[in-house]
Design a protein around this motif. Structure first.
Motif, PDB file in Angstrom:
ATOM      1  N   GLU A 114       3.962   1.478  -0.997  1.00 47.38           N
ATOM      2  CA  GLU A 114       4.658   1.520  -2.281  1.00 47.38           C
ATOM      3  C   GLU A 114       3.740   2.098  -3.367  1.00 47.38           C
ATOM      4  OE1 GLU A 114       6.258  -2.302  -3.287  1.00 47.38           O
ATOM      5  OE2 GLU A 114       6.876  -1.664  -5.282  1.00 47.38           O
ATOM      6  N   ALA A 115       2.525   1.590  -3.444  1.00 48.52           N
ATOM      7  CA  ALA A 115       1.566   2.072  -4.446  1.00 48.52           C
ATOM      8  C   ALA A 115       1.265   3.552  -4.229  1.00 48.52           C
ATOM      9  CB  ALA A 115       0.280   1.249  -4.380  1.00 48.52           C
ATOM     10  N   ALA A 116       1.053   3.932  -2.989  1.00 47.27           N
ATOM     11  CA  ALA A 116       0.720   5.320  -2.666  1.00 47.27           C
ATOM     12  C   ALA A 116       1.835   6.257  -3.120  1.00 47.27           C
ATOM     13  CB  ALA A 116       0.475   5.461  -1.165  1.00 47.27           C
ATOM     14  N   LEU A 176       0.824  -1.206   0.000  1.00 48.84           N
ATOM     15  CA  LEU A 176       0.000   0.000   0.000  1.00 48.84           C
ATOM     16  C   LEU A 176       0.863   1.263   0.000  1.00 48.84           C
ATOM     17  CD1 LEU A 176      -2.987   0.302  -0.079  1.00 48.84           C
ATOM     18  CD2 LEU A 176      -3.062   0.328   2.406  1.00 48.84           C
ATOM     19  N   PHE A 214       3.911   5.813  -5.452  1.00 52.42           N
ATOM     20  CA  PHE A 214       3.989   5.860  -6.909  1.00 52.42           C
ATOM     21  C   PHE A 214       2.877   6.698  -7.534  1.00 52.42           C
ATOM     22  CE2 PHE A 214       6.826   1.995  -7.260  1.00 52.42           C
ATOM     23  CZ  PHE A 214       7.774   2.602  -8.068  1.00 52.42           C
ATOM     24  N   ILE A 215       1.704   6.688  -6.950  1.00 51.18           N
ATOM     25  CA  ILE A 215       0.588   7.404  -7.602  1.00 51.18           C
ATOM     26  C   ILE A 215       0.400   8.820  -7.083  1.00 51.18           C
ATOM     27  CG2 ILE A 215      -0.694   5.307  -8.168  1.00 51.18           C
ATOM     28  CD1 ILE A 215      -2.607   6.019  -5.851  1.00 51.18           C
ATOM     29  N   ALA A 216       1.051   9.147  -5.964  1.00 54.90           N
ATOM     30  CA  ALA A 216       0.850  10.488  -5.408  1.00 54.90           C
ATOM     31  C   ALA A 216       1.406  11.542  -6.364  1.00 54.90           C
ATOM     32  CB  ALA A 216       1.536  10.593  -4.055  1.00 54.90           C
ATOM     33  N   GLU A 217       0.769  12.690  -6.370  1.00 53.44           N
ATOM     34  CA  GLU A 217       1.190  13.779  -7.254  1.00 53.44           C
ATOM     35  C   GLU A 217       2.385  14.523  -6.680  1.00 53.44           C
ATOM     36  OE1 GLU A 217      -0.520  14.591 -10.115  1.00 53.44           O
ATOM     37  OE2 GLU A 217      -1.951  12.957  -9.824  1.00 53.44           O
ATOM     38  N   PHE A 238      -3.738   7.672   3.087  1.00 53.92           N
ATOM     39  CA  PHE A 238      -3.811   6.299   2.589  1.00 53.92           C
ATOM     40  C   PHE A 238      -4.068   5.260   3.660  1.00 53.92           C
ATOM     41  CE2 PHE A 238      -1.365   8.536  -0.588  1.00 53.92           C
ATOM     42  CZ  PHE A 238      -1.959   8.103  -1.750  1.00 53.92           C
ATOM     43  N   ARG A 265       9.688  10.284  -2.567  1.00 55.75           N
ATOM     44  CA  ARG A 265       9.126  10.080  -3.886  1.00 55.75           C
ATOM     45  C   ARG A 265      10.040   9.159  -4.697  1.00 55.75           C
ATOM     46  NH1 ARG A 265      10.391  16.073  -6.129  1.00 55.75           N
ATOM     47  NH2 ARG A 265      12.627  15.778  -6.434  1.00 55.75           N
ATOM     48  N   PHE A 266       9.441   8.444  -5.622  1.00 57.58           N
ATOM     49  CA  PHE A 266      10.210   7.604  -6.521  1.00 57.58           C
ATOM     50  C   PHE A 266      10.721   8.455  -7.672  1.00 57.58           C
ATOM     51  CE2 PHE A 266       7.889   3.992  -4.625  1.00 57.58           C
ATOM     52  CZ  PHE A 266       8.937   3.094  -4.489  1.00 57.58           C
TER      53      PHE A 266
END
Lengths: 187, 288, 187
Positions: free
Chosen positions: C21-23, C19, C25-28, C40, C77-78
């Motif tokens: 990891e996904a968060a 969760l 990646f999708i966060a602005e 999240f 951030r990634f």
């Protein structure tokens, strides 16, 4: 430019994998093998087959992680797994529009005049109560049906719920504000 | 670049300039042109006005120009040779004027500062009071301060930047993703005002006798109906006594009793007694 | 609403990791531990320490991959690693804006000498600072006003923002390159 002239550098599998992975993550759109080659690997001598193998290896790496590499119509792209959608939905909270006058009036009548049928609400309000209004209030768990009225058609009777009281921080219905006294609207 | 143009320090070719160029009278050190080699300009070199504009625009102001001259000549900034620096500075300023460049006022202010320092240095030593110190000190301090910032700006320019050196990873959401909708907020006052709205609209509302006191009864009515609705399908009734909660005390009993009476009056429930003095059972009306 | 009431579900480490990891990646924008929790993980009972441990585990997972999890001023951030910049950059070269010396010097003064007034910037640079420069820096959210200086005219004081640090992948102001020291002036 002659692409054969540009594509001259060798690249090992480890570097190729990093580069393909990075490209897929930063690209604005899904990347096909061709696009990967044209936009990110132009300097390297690398076959389509090798790129495809690398993509399969990356897909395997991301199994069960927070993101996964999926094939869509125009190429490959990283996406969140379907199983996480519900948890991730929290980030994209959207405010629902404010309730309409019709919804508030219906809710008020159910709260103050329960148990009450839809027909009775319509009688008092002087307009039809749309199913959407009832659905909105039911979905919110603010109203519930408590039986049917023994009149022709046996209409459903609505009442307010515990959630309704909780939302407004009330312990019981008689904590609802008193309405204006009878004299105020006897004229 | 556009910021440069708006900067008041800019040096721009005056519009409608008819000068086709300028014959330079003396040797001037020239700047790095867009990172290219230094142009050491021979005396008779013809410099197209556009190129000059580019060269002169490279300077961010008088301090920048002075620093350039100092570094170019490998002068010691701490022991600034005012005389040659002033000469060269003035040559640049004259050049800008000659080709009708719109000269920022700051360049002229600096020219007068340099001239003043120079004249004070020319005064006989004994005429300068002891505590007055080195007339160059303030200028040297300003040059140092500016050079620190000039270098800092260059360093910032070299830091890794987004979309140039670093790229942010972007991931799409799954196809089944649905954003969470937050419920709209309702104020209790809005609810009351909605009801007042109805009351005002509906003249016939006088019959409805909505009052605070009746609400507990109405709530109890809803409770009783809900209880009966949820009753076992095989025994779809409730014992009359089960509807009362002793803990509520007398007023609670009264409310329940009023609720039952109101429900009977509105034909929402029925009461049946199977034998004399037997338990009264309350049930929903038999379906027709 | 009481957040303690919401945060009730338990979550195991594997799920939490997916969760987070996904968060990320999708966060602005970069996500701090606080933001992760608030946006999240609101439904879950999870401590800051546990989230931090999960982030460290994810950072380790991505060592040597095509993207890495970096800490910047406002959170994690990634982003692509510096080693890949050259290979990835040529596609985006035109997109990266160039900044004039006037802008960079003004930015440097605000970053290193904050809080600072426009007059003080003009004093050090020896030229007027155009409104366009301030506007460009404000529009990019790199500078903000942090008050007014108590001198005649009460000029506005400028400071740098977290977005400024984020843009240059810095976690704090003291990561900015050191200023020239006095020894650098000799010669």
């Amino acid at each position: 430019m002659n692409p054969d002239k540009i594509r001259h550098k060798d690249i090992d599998d480890a570097k190729l994998k990093r580069l393909v992975e990075a490209a897929l993550f930063i690209a604005e759109k899904p990347l096909s093998v061709q696009l990967l080659k044209r936009d990110f690997l132009i300097e390297y001598r690398v076959s389509n087959l090798r790129i495809r193998d690398i993509i399969i290896a990356i897909q395997a790496d991301y199994k069960g992680r927070g993101v996964e590499l999926n094939k869509v119509a125009s190429g490959y792209r990283f996406q969140t797994p379907a199983e996480l959608s519900e948890d991730l939905a929290h980030l994209y909270k959207e405010k629902a529009p404010k309730y309409s006058r019709a919804i508030l009036e219906t809710l008020a009548l159910i709260a103050y005049k329960q148990p009450i049928t839809r027909g009775e609400i319509e009688d008092i309000r002087g307009v039809a109560v749309s199913s959407n209004i009832i659905k909105t209030l039911s979905d919110r768990n603010w109203i519930k049906t408590v039986g049917q009225k023994e009149v022709p058609g046996r209409p459903v009777l609505y009442a307010s719920t515990q959630e309704f009281l909780d939302y407004f921080s009330l312990t019981s219905l008689d904590q609802l504000p008193a309405l204006m006294s009878m004299e105020d609207f006897s004229g | 670049m556009s910021e440069n143009r708006a900067n008041s320090s800019k040096v721009t070719l005056a519009e409608n300039s008819t000068d086709s160029g300028v014959m330079l009278q003396q040797v001037l050190p020239f700047a790095l042109l867009r990172g290219e080699a230094i142009v050491e300009k021979p005396q008779d070199l013809f410099i197209p006005p556009d190129a000059l504009e580019v060269i002169l625009e490279m300077f961010e102001g008088p301090l920048d120009l002075l620093l350039y001259l100092i570094r170019k000549q490998k002068f010691d900034i701490l022991d600034l040779p005012i005389s040659p620096i002033t000469t060269q500075y003035m040559a640049y300023v004259d050049l800008m004027k000659d080709i009708k460049l719109e000269l920022a006022a700051e360049y002229l202010v600096m020219a007068s500062i340099l001239a003043e320092i120079k004249s004070r240095l020319l005064l006989p030593k004994q005429a300068v009071e002891e505590d007055e110190g080195d007339p160059r000190a303030e200028l040297v301090r300003k040059l140092q301060e500016y050079e620190v910032i000039k270098k800092a700006a260059e360093n910032i320019d070299e830091l890794p930047r987004l979309d140039r050196d670093n790229f942010i990873a972007k991931v799409e959401l799954a196809e089944n993703f649905v954003p969470k909708i937050l419920n709209s907020q309702v104020d209790l006052a809005e609810l009351v005002s909605a009801l007042h709205g109805i009351i005002k609209r509906t003249k016939a509302y006088e019959h409805h006798h909505i009052q605070k006191e009746s609400l507990s009864t109405r709530e109890r009515m809803a409770h009783i109906l809900a209880k009966l609705k949820n009753a076992d399908k095989k025994q779809p009734y409730c014992d009359f006594s089960d509807l009362f909660t002793i803990k509520e005390g007398k007023s609670g009993v009264v409310v329940t009793f009023l609720a039952i009476l109101e429900l009977i009056k509105e034909s929402l429930i029925e009461c049946v007694q199977t034998k004399v003095y037997g338990e009264i059972r309350v049930c929903l009306p038999k379906q027709v």
